[in-house]
Design a protein around this motif. Structure first.
Motif, PDB file in Angstrom:
ATOM      1  N   LEU A  12       0.990  -1.161   0.013  1.00  0.00           N
ATOM      2  CA  LEU A  12      -0.124  -0.041  -0.075  1.00  0.00           C
ATOM      3  C   LEU A  12       0.820   1.165  -0.055  1.00  0.00           C
ATOM      4  CD1 LEU A  12       0.067   0.827   3.382  1.00  0.00           C
ATOM      5  CD2 LEU A  12      -1.458  -0.997   3.455  1.00  0.00           C
ATOM      6  N   ALA A  13       0.284   2.285  -0.037  1.00  0.00           N
ATOM      7  CA  ALA A  13       1.069   3.523   0.002  1.00  0.00           C
ATOM      8  C   ALA A  13       0.826   4.575   1.381  1.00  0.00           C
ATOM      9  CB  ALA A  13       0.791   4.482  -0.970  1.00  0.00           C
ATOM     10  N   VAL A  14       2.150   5.036   1.990  1.00  0.00           N
ATOM     11  CA  VAL A  14       1.929   6.132   2.873  1.00  0.00           C
ATOM     12  C   VAL A  14       2.350   7.264   2.151  1.00  0.00           C
ATOM     13  CG1 VAL A  14       2.485   4.311   4.806  1.00  0.00           C
ATOM     14  CG2 VAL A  14       4.083   5.152   3.727  1.00  0.00           C
ATOM     15  N   LYS A  26       5.313   3.953  -1.973  1.00  0.00           N
ATOM     16  CA  LYS A  26       4.846   2.374  -2.193  1.00  0.00           C
ATOM     17  C   LYS A  26       5.551   1.601  -1.222  1.00  0.00           C
ATOM     18  CE  LYS A  26       2.373   3.919  -6.205  1.00  0.00           C
ATOM     19  NZ  LYS A  26       2.323   3.783  -7.753  1.00  0.00           N
ATOM     20  N   THR A  27       4.976   0.759  -0.488  1.00  0.00           N
ATOM     21  CA  THR A  27       5.637  -0.100   0.514  1.00  0.00           C
ATOM     22  C   THR A  27       6.500  -1.137  -0.532  1.00  0.00           C
ATOM     23  OG1 THR A  27       3.754  -1.468   0.824  1.00  0.00           O
ATOM     24  CG2 THR A  27       4.397   0.147   2.456  1.00  0.00           C
ATOM     25  N   ASP A  28       6.147  -1.469  -1.633  1.00  0.00           N
ATOM     26  CA  ASP A  28       6.595  -2.515  -2.457  1.00  0.00           C
ATOM     27  C   ASP A  28       8.070  -1.576  -2.997  1.00  0.00           C
ATOM     28  OD1 ASP A  28       4.708  -4.146  -2.309  1.00  0.00           O
ATOM     29  OD2 ASP A  28       3.740  -3.884  -4.305  1.00  0.00           O
ATOM     30  N   GLU A  29       7.817  -0.411  -3.353  1.00  0.00           N
ATOM     31  CA  GLU A  29       9.209   0.098  -3.609  1.00  0.00           C
ATOM     32  C   GLU A  29      10.073   0.418  -2.445  1.00  0.00           C
ATOM     33  OE1 GLU A  29       8.015   3.697  -5.985  1.00  0.00           O
ATOM     34  OE2 GLU A  29       6.807   2.304  -7.274  1.00  0.00           O
ATOM     35  N   LEU A  30       9.489   0.912  -1.578  1.00  0.00           N
ATOM     36  CA  LEU A  30      10.469   1.031  -0.109  1.00  0.00           C
ATOM     37  C   LEU A  30      11.099  -0.138   0.267  1.00  0.00           C
ATOM     38  CD1 LEU A  30      11.297   2.873   2.199  1.00  0.00           C
ATOM     39  CD2 LEU A  30       9.158   2.265   3.438  1.00  0.00           C
ATOM     40  N   ALA A 104      -3.944   5.813   9.244  1.00  0.00           N
ATOM     41  CA  ALA A 104      -3.805   4.449   9.777  1.00  0.00           C
ATOM     42  C   ALA A 104      -3.780   3.253   9.118  1.00  0.00           C
ATOM     43  CB  ALA A 104      -4.251   4.260  11.002  1.00  0.00           C
ATOM     44  N   ASP A 105      -3.873   3.326   7.759  1.00  0.00           N
ATOM     45  CA  ASP A 105      -3.993   2.226   6.800  1.00  0.00           C
ATOM     46  C   ASP A 105      -2.801   1.291   7.051  1.00  0.00           C
ATOM     47  OD1 ASP A 105      -6.203   3.546   5.734  1.00  0.00           O
ATOM     48  OD2 ASP A 105      -5.213   4.616   4.315  1.00  0.00           O
ATOM     49  N   PHE A 106      -1.799   1.838   6.985  1.00  0.00           N
ATOM     50  CA  PHE A 106      -0.526   0.714   7.109  1.00  0.00           C
ATOM     51  C   PHE A 106      -0.296   0.000   8.406  1.00  0.00           C
ATOM     52  CE2 PHE A 106       3.921  -0.536   8.502  1.00  0.00           C
ATOM     53  CZ  PHE A 106       4.327  -1.231   7.169  1.00  0.00           C
ATOM     54  N   THR A 107      -0.695   0.978   9.505  1.00  0.00           N
ATOM     55  CA  THR A 107      -0.607   0.474  10.772  1.00  0.00           C
ATOM     56  C   THR A 107      -1.793  -0.578  11.125  1.00  0.00           C
ATOM     57  OG1 THR A 107       0.202   2.575  11.622  1.00  0.00           O
ATOM     58  CG2 THR A 107      -1.143   1.125  13.239  1.00  0.00           C
TER      59      THR A 107
END
Length: 160
Positions: A12-14, A26-30, A104-107
């Motif tokens: 997902l994205a933060v 994007k978490t995939d890229e991070l 808080a989507d990632f959390t």
């Protein structure tokens, strides 16, 4: 369900604030193809977070990178403007990527939310650190409520 060692970090994205404005991270890229230490905390400008947690990672950034860490990221359930202002206040520079998880989507996706409504804070992140290698959690260090030990930069250094 709480994320655990061996799990892949959710895609997902933060947000972060750059010179160009608010950007998606994007978490995939991070996390993809890298070793990343992500530490999360209840709130920017809060006492333990400002006095110990974030400053420890700024101070130990070079030591973490010497142990093979490609990036260090700080995540909080705050907006990107607050995270940017806090990073400037704490003189983070480019040592720590300041990530905003405003909704808080990632959390929630990693199952590490806490109810801070008793303090007027609403949904927040628990205090934790995770070491992620190529998108997979290798270490997950979650603090007991009110504690600050296992998510510290020094403790994480000892785990690398």
């Amino acid at each position: 369900m709480t994320i655990k060692v061996g799990d892949k970090v959710p895609a997902l994205a933060v947000k972060t604030k750059t010179a160009e404005g608010i950007q998606d991270v994007k978490t995939d890229e991070l996390f993809g193809g890298k070793t990343v230490v992500l530490f999360a905390l209840p709130g920017a400008f809060t006492p333990t977070c400002s006095a110990k947690h974030l400053p420890g990672y700024v101070e130990k950034a070079a030591d973490l990178k010497a142990k093979g860490v490609d990036a260090i990221a700080c995540l909080s359930v705050n907006d990107a403007f607050v995270m940017d202002a806090w990073g400037k206040d704490q003189k983070v520079g480019d040592s720590v990527l300041m990530l905003a998880d405003g909704n808080a989507d990632f959390t929630k996706a990693v199952g590490l939310e806490m109810d801070g409504s008793g303090y007027g804070m609403g949904t927040r992140s628990k205090r934790y650190a995770m070491v992620v290698k190529d998108g997979v959690v290798k270490e997950l260090l979650v603090e007991e409520p009110g504690q600050f030990e296992v998510s510290s930069a020094d403790y994480v250094l000892g785990k690398l």
